[in-house]
Design a protein around this motif. Structure first.
Motif, PDB file in Angstrom:
ATOM      1  N   GLN A  78       7.702   0.367  -2.030  1.00 21.23           N
ATOM      2  CA  GLN A  78       6.757   1.260  -1.351  1.00 21.23           C
ATOM      3  C   GLN A  78       6.218   0.604  -0.074  1.00 21.23           C
ATOM      4  O   GLN A  78       6.089   1.258   0.976  1.00 21.23           O
ATOM      5  N   ALA A  81       8.989   0.704   2.503  1.00 21.58           N
ATOM      6  CA  ALA A  81       9.142   2.060   3.049  1.00 21.58           C
ATOM      7  C   ALA A  81       8.019   2.382   4.020  1.00 21.58           C
ATOM      8  O   ALA A  81       8.221   3.051   5.053  1.00 21.58           O
ATOM      9  N   LEU A  82       6.778   1.893   3.729  1.00 18.05           N
ATOM     10  CA  LEU A  82       5.643   2.132   4.631  1.00 18.05           C
ATOM     11  C   LEU A  82       5.867   1.429   5.961  1.00 18.05           C
ATOM     12  O   LEU A  82       5.625   2.010   7.046  1.00 18.05           O
ATOM     13  N   ARG A  94      12.284   8.696   7.355  1.00 16.83           N
ATOM     14  CA  ARG A  94      11.448   7.631   6.801  1.00 16.83           C
ATOM     15  C   ARG A  94      10.306   8.202   5.960  1.00 16.83           C
ATOM     16  O   ARG A  94       9.878   7.590   4.979  1.00 16.83           O
ATOM     17  N   LEU A  98       9.501   7.228   2.137  1.00 18.53           N
ATOM     18  CA  LEU A  98       8.184   6.744   1.725  1.00 18.53           C
ATOM     19  C   LEU A  98       7.584   7.645   0.650  1.00 18.53           C
ATOM     20  O   LEU A  98       6.970   7.178  -0.313  1.00 18.53           O
TER      21      LEU A  98
END
Length: 663
Positions: A78, A81-82, A94, A98
């Protein structure tokens, strides 16, 4: 002849001691084996429990570690992804990546909670940190969509992520350390178990080995004892020959072989002549020597495959397979007789041996073992009566002789089959009217002729020598019945008639004592009845036997007193305990003055000698009252009761108090 056990008491005690020690050793071996098995089983159970517990704990630790690793992977994914989302300015691709990572670790956190894998407070802290971090991420995604500045939120997300990541990693390390420590403990316990097993297993192996040696030895001894008992059950202890039981087996085997192969066989029944004279003159020791010598001669005269057995007393049998006809069987019997007739030395005394041999063939003279034996018995008595030495069974012989000989054979077989029965005639104490004892009266329950009185077969038994066996059987049955009465609360004295030849058997007192001890009967409850004439043949030996019986506490009664020809001096030399007045005087005493005088004289003689006097043949109340007036002690006869079988006698005893007969 008496086959006695010549082993002394000390030898018997040593044998009993060895047997008890052997059994104790065997029980110890079994107990040791059981303990060893229990120890090994305990080790196996403990080892299995430790292994099972370790497996369970390791599997749980692995599952917890996997959950923490998943949580770590999810929150790191996570965060990555952020960062990608912020670096690309929030492209749709993206954003989608996320969005998929948000709240992805929740299922693993729930699993930890369901399985109590972490302290609840600590888990709530992690849950709160994770929810806070996910909320910040969601806000960042919303602000990027409005093209607002997210710099501050990005820093806030980093500040929220760092402690969450550290907490998760700390739990991962803690769980790994816990698993490592547990496994170290398992290794220690396993090492301890291996050390214990290294000590106990060899010890148990030694115990098992020793126990196996003991048990195998005990089993072999048990097998030898079983073989010995089987041998004893089928062989005669004096001569070593087979006995009547083995003869039955051999006859059945021979019949089966003949039926299969078609080859007849013959049976020789051999009875020694004048054997009693050797026993009475030279003693039982010489009688035993004679029997052993006869057995050796029979074995020497037999062929390979023949079977020689001793049926008991001075009677032998020889089964000879492959005997095709009667002439061949008679020739074989004469050859055996010739071998037996050679003089024999008995303790320096030369004795002539003779015998009578009866021959029967299968299948001509019988189709089964009992039939062959009975017909050989008939033939043997034919040879004995004719002084022929050897005789074959002849179905055409005179029918009267055949019936008599068959009856003799039936009696011999009937004794072994238990066809003899006892009836009991009560005696009444004339002072009280109550039962004072019973006289045991013999009957023969013949399978075809029905119940026979003793006068039908006792003379025949005395001729053939069966009377000794019958006397032993009667004594045994009577004492067994006395024991039953005694156990039922009735101490009733029983009178047993004794054959004359028993008075000349020096082993007879020991036989009586052995029977009393076998049934645990007090000797004062046994009276042996003898006749006057029995004392005439050999008074010295008879008195010796009777004195030994008296010394053992057994009462002696002179039966049918007044009908014999013995001197009253016998009453002084061998004082009995009671006199029985013969029925012939009692039945006529009320009508014949001379008989009444004889009865009175016998009663007065008995009183003068301090003897108990019993009147038999009391048929009516008049005789009963007259005897009571004369002072007679006891009475028996049909006026009191007929002879009764045990079952009817029990009912009579229950009701006798209702008919108390006191003159």
């Amino acid at each position: 002849m008496s086959d006695v056990n010549r082993t002394g008491v000390p030898g018997t005690r040593r044998w009993v001691t060895r047997r008890l020690a052997s059994r104790a050793l065997a029980r110890t071996a079994i107990a040791g084996t059981a303990v060893g098995i229990a120890v090994l089983a305990t080790l196996a159970v403990v080892g299995s429990a430790v292994t099972s517990d370790a497996t369970t704990q390791v599997r749980r630790a692995q599952e917890i570690t996997r959950a923490w690793n998943n949580i770590s992977s999810h929150i790191n994914g996570q965060d990555a992804a952020l960062r990608g989302f912020l670096a690309t300015g929030g492209t749709q691709y993206r954003r989608s990546q996320l969005d998929q990572t948000i709240d992805s670790a929740r299922s693993d956190l729930d699993w930890l909670q369901e399985h109590d894998a972490i302290d609840r407070v600590e888990l709530d802290v992690i849950r709160g940190a994770y929810a806070n971090y996910s909320r910040i991420v969601v806000q960042i995604m919303a602000m990027v969509g409005r093209e607002a500045s997210v710099q501050g939120y990005a820093e806030l997300a980093s500040l929220a992520f760092a402690p969450l990541r550290d907490e998760v990693l700390e739990n991962v390390r803690h769980n790994d350390d816990k698993l490592t420590g547990y496994l170290a403990g398992v290794d220690q316990r396993t090492a301890f178990q291996r050390m214990v097993a290294a000590i106990i297993i060899p010890f148990c192996a030694v115990v098992f080995g020793l126990c196996a040696v003991v048990l195998v030895g005990y089993q072999r001894r048990a097998e030898r004892q079983a073989a010995s008992r089987l041998h004893d059950a089928t062989h005669d202890p004096l001569t070593g020959l087979g006995n009547r039981t083995l003869l039955g087996e051999r006859l059945r085997t021979a019949i089966g072989n003949t039926d299969d192969a078609g080859e007849p066989f013959c049976l020789l029944l051999i009875d020694l002549d004048r054997f009693k004279e050797v026993n009475d003159t030279l003693g039982h020791h010489c009688g035993d020597q004679l029997l052993v010598g006869v057995a050796e001669r029979l074995v020497g005269a037999s062929r390979e495959g023949d079977e020689v057995v001793r049926l008991g007393g001075d009677e032998f049998a020889l089964v000879m397979p492959n005997t095709p006809d009667r002439a061949g069987a008679l020739e074989a019997a004469r050859r055996v007789l010739a071998a037996l007739r050679q003089p024999m030395d008995l303790d320096g005394i030369t004795v002539d041996v003779d015998a009578s041999i009866g021959v029967s063939l299968y299948p001509a003279d019988g189709t089964d073992a009992p039939g062959l034996l009975r017909h050989a018995d008939v033939a043997m008595y034919t040879a004995k009566r004719a002084h022929a030495g050897v005789a074959a069974y002849d179905p055409d012989q005179d029918q009267n002789d055949a019936n008599k000989l068959t009856m003799q054979s039936d009696l011999r077989q009937g004794v072994s089959r238990g066809e003899l029965v006892l009836y009991y005639q009560p005696k009444i104490d004339m002072a009280t009217g109550q039962p004072s004892g019973m006289e045991a009266l013999l009957r023969w329950q013949h399978p075809q002729l029905g119940l026979l009185a003793p006068d039908r077969f006792i003379p025949m038994a005395e001729e053939t020598g069966l009377i000794d066996l019958i006397t032993t059987e009667v004594l045994d049955m009577a004492l067994r019945q006395v024991r039953e009465w005694y156990d039922a609360g009735r101490a009733l004295r029983v009178s047993v008639n004794v054959a004359a030849r028993s008075l000349f058997d020096v082993t007879f007192p020991e036989q009586v004592v052995a029977a009393l001890e076998r049934y645990d009967v007090p000797p004062e409850l046994l009276t042996l009845e003898i006749t006057e004439t029995a004392l005439i043949a050999d008074p010295e030996r008879a008195n010796l036997v009777l004195e030994r019986l008296r010394a053992h506490g057994v009462d002696i009664s002179i039966d049918d007193f007044g009908t014999g020809y013995s001197s009253i001096a016998h009453l002084r030399a061998m004082p009995p305990h009671e006199l029985k007045i013969d029925r012939s005087f009692v039945m006529r005493m009320c009508t014949d003055a001379r008989d009444e005088t004889i009865v009175r004289a016998v009663v007065e003689l008995a009183k003068g000698l301090n003897l108990r006097v019993v009147a038999e043949g009391v048929e009516d109340a008049g005789a009963f009252e007259a005897l009571s007036a004369l002072g007679c002690d006891e009475a028996q006869g049909y006026h009191i009761s007929r002879p009764l079988p045990p079952a009817e006698l029990a009912a009579w005893l229950e009701t006798v108090h209702e008919n108390v007969m006191v003159a």
